[in-house]
Enzyme design. Structure first.
Site, PDB file in Angstrom:
ATOM      1  N   ARG A  58      14.989  -0.297   6.985  1.00 22.97           N
ATOM      2  CA  ARG A  58      14.446   0.699   6.066  1.00 22.97           C
ATOM      3  C   ARG A  58      15.618   1.499   5.487  1.00 22.97           C
ATOM      4  NH1 ARG A  58      10.654   2.702   2.636  1.00 22.97           N
ATOM      5  NH2 ARG A  58      10.787   4.955   2.541  1.00 22.97           N
ATOM      6  N   SER A  61      15.868   7.509   1.795  1.00 24.87           N
ATOM      7  CA  SER A  61      16.572   8.611   1.132  1.00 24.87           C
ATOM      8  C   SER A  61      16.109   9.926   1.720  1.00 24.87           C
ATOM      9  CB  SER A  61      16.277   8.583  -0.368  1.00 24.87           C
ATOM     10  OG  SER A  61      16.760   7.379  -0.912  1.00 24.87           O
ATOM     11  N   GLN A  79       6.307   7.644   5.674  1.00 20.71           N
ATOM     12  CA  GLN A  79       7.055   6.385   5.547  1.00 20.71           C
ATOM     13  C   GLN A  79       8.125   6.282   6.630  1.00 20.71           C
ATOM     14  OE1 GLN A  79       7.850   4.715   1.813  1.00 20.71           O
ATOM     15  NE2 GLN A  79       5.654   4.629   1.655  1.00 20.71           N
ATOM     16  N   GLU A 102      18.700  12.924  -1.653  1.00 21.94           N
ATOM     17  CA  GLU A 102      17.567  13.855  -1.726  1.00 21.94           C
ATOM     18  C   GLU A 102      16.970  13.882  -3.135  1.00 21.94           C
ATOM     19  OE1 GLU A 102      16.468  16.355   0.722  1.00 21.94           O
ATOM     20  OE2 GLU A 102      14.952  16.838  -0.771  1.00 21.94           O
ATOM     21  N   GLY A 103      15.650  13.908  -3.208  1.00 22.98           N
ATOM     22  CA  GLY A 103      14.980  14.041  -4.522  1.00 22.98           C
ATOM     23  C   GLY A 103      15.299  12.872  -5.450  1.00 22.98           C
ATOM     24  N   THR A 124       5.589  13.044 -11.944  1.00 19.79           N
ATOM     25  CA  THR A 124       6.928  13.056 -11.345  1.00 19.79           C
ATOM     26  C   THR A 124       7.994  12.539 -12.313  1.00 19.79           C
ATOM     27  OG1 THR A 124       8.216  12.354  -9.395  1.00 19.79           O
ATOM     28  CG2 THR A 124       6.561  10.809 -10.157  1.00 19.79           C
ATOM     29  N   ASP A 136      15.320   8.253 -11.464  1.00 18.00           N
ATOM     30  CA  ASP A 136      15.806   7.773 -10.170  1.00 18.00           C
ATOM     31  C   ASP A 136      17.316   7.617 -10.251  1.00 18.00           C
ATOM     32  OD1 ASP A 136      16.292   6.604  -7.713  1.00 18.00           O
ATOM     33  OD2 ASP A 136      14.491   5.356  -7.786  1.00 18.00           O
ATOM     34  N   ARG A 138      19.348   7.222  -7.647  1.00 12.11           N
ATOM     35  CA  ARG A 138      19.909   6.697  -6.399  1.00 12.11           C
ATOM     36  C   ARG A 138      20.714   5.422  -6.651  1.00 12.11           C
ATOM     37  NH1 ARG A 138      14.359   6.681  -3.086  1.00 12.11           N
ATOM     38  NH2 ARG A 138      13.688   5.804  -5.072  1.00 12.11           N
TER      39      ARG A 138
END
Ligand SMILES: [Zn+2]
Length: 204
Positions: A58, A61, A79, A102-103, A124, A136, A138
């Site tokens: 997994r 974040s 999750q 984060e976020g 969102t 996003d 990330r």
């Protein structure tokens, strides 16, 4: 990202309490190109695991509001618990925890700015666009590097997010299967989960 300055691993064992049961995990910490980018890999390895077993992984974040305070606005805590259920009972598995993402990578302050926009009606995605940040932000290159370093080159990925899978594959990790974690919705996160499913192609 350049992987030139990565430090680690710092290695120890971490006993955790998971749903009332004590589980012993191997903890590996890494520091990326700056002190802000840190990764914690928590590995569960049963002594009788077949050496060829495919690990369950997994990539999680960080979410201070969800993971620490069990916020109902997202499904991060659920999750994480479902992922720990799977990993702590698998012969080989790991949570690769990315606190700096984060976020969805915009940080705690901007996440709460976006929540404020959502309180006034935005979803969102719209909220992030309104405050001028990526939907996003990330990236998983550092996480893929860590997976290779701990010897996980082929994995079963606990995720319904197609971007995570493609980012790992692009960075040299084979994903033999994706297993989405099905979290239950509540009246605070219903819209968030629906948006992830419909507008971000998450299989959740
Ligand atoms: Zn969250």
């Amino acid at each position: 990202m350049s992987t030139r300055l990565i430090q680690g691993p710092a290695v120890t064992t971490l006993p955790i309490d998971h749903r009332g049961r004590q589980v012993l995990l191997d903890a590996y910490a890494y520091q990326g190109n700056n002190e802000h980018e840190q990764i914690l890999a928590l590995i569960h390895r049963s002594p009788e695991a077949d050496p060829d077993v495919v690990p369950i992984v997994r990539l999680h974040s960080g979410c201070v509001t969800g993971d620490v305070f069990h916020s109902l606005r997202c499904d991060c805590y659920q999750q994480l618990q479902l992922a720990l259920d799977a990993i702590c009972t698998a012969p080989l598995g790991a949570i690769v925890y990315l606190p700096y993402q984060e976020g969805r990578g915009i940080g705690l302050y901007k996440k709460l700015l976006a929540y404020g926009r959502q309180d006034r009606g935005a979803d969102t995605i719209e909220a992030n666009v309104e405050i001028g940040v990526p939907v996003d932000a990330r990236d998983y290159e550092f996480a893929a590097w860590v997976l290779r370093d701990i010897g996980f080159r082929t994995v079963t990925l606990l995720s319904g997010n197609p971007l995570k899978k493609s980012a790992l594959v692009k960075n040299g990790i084979q994903v033999n299967k994706c297993a989405p974690l099905k979290s239950a919705s509540n009246r605070y996160n219903e819209r968030y989960i629906r948006t992830k499913r419909k507008r971000m192609s998450h299989d959740i």
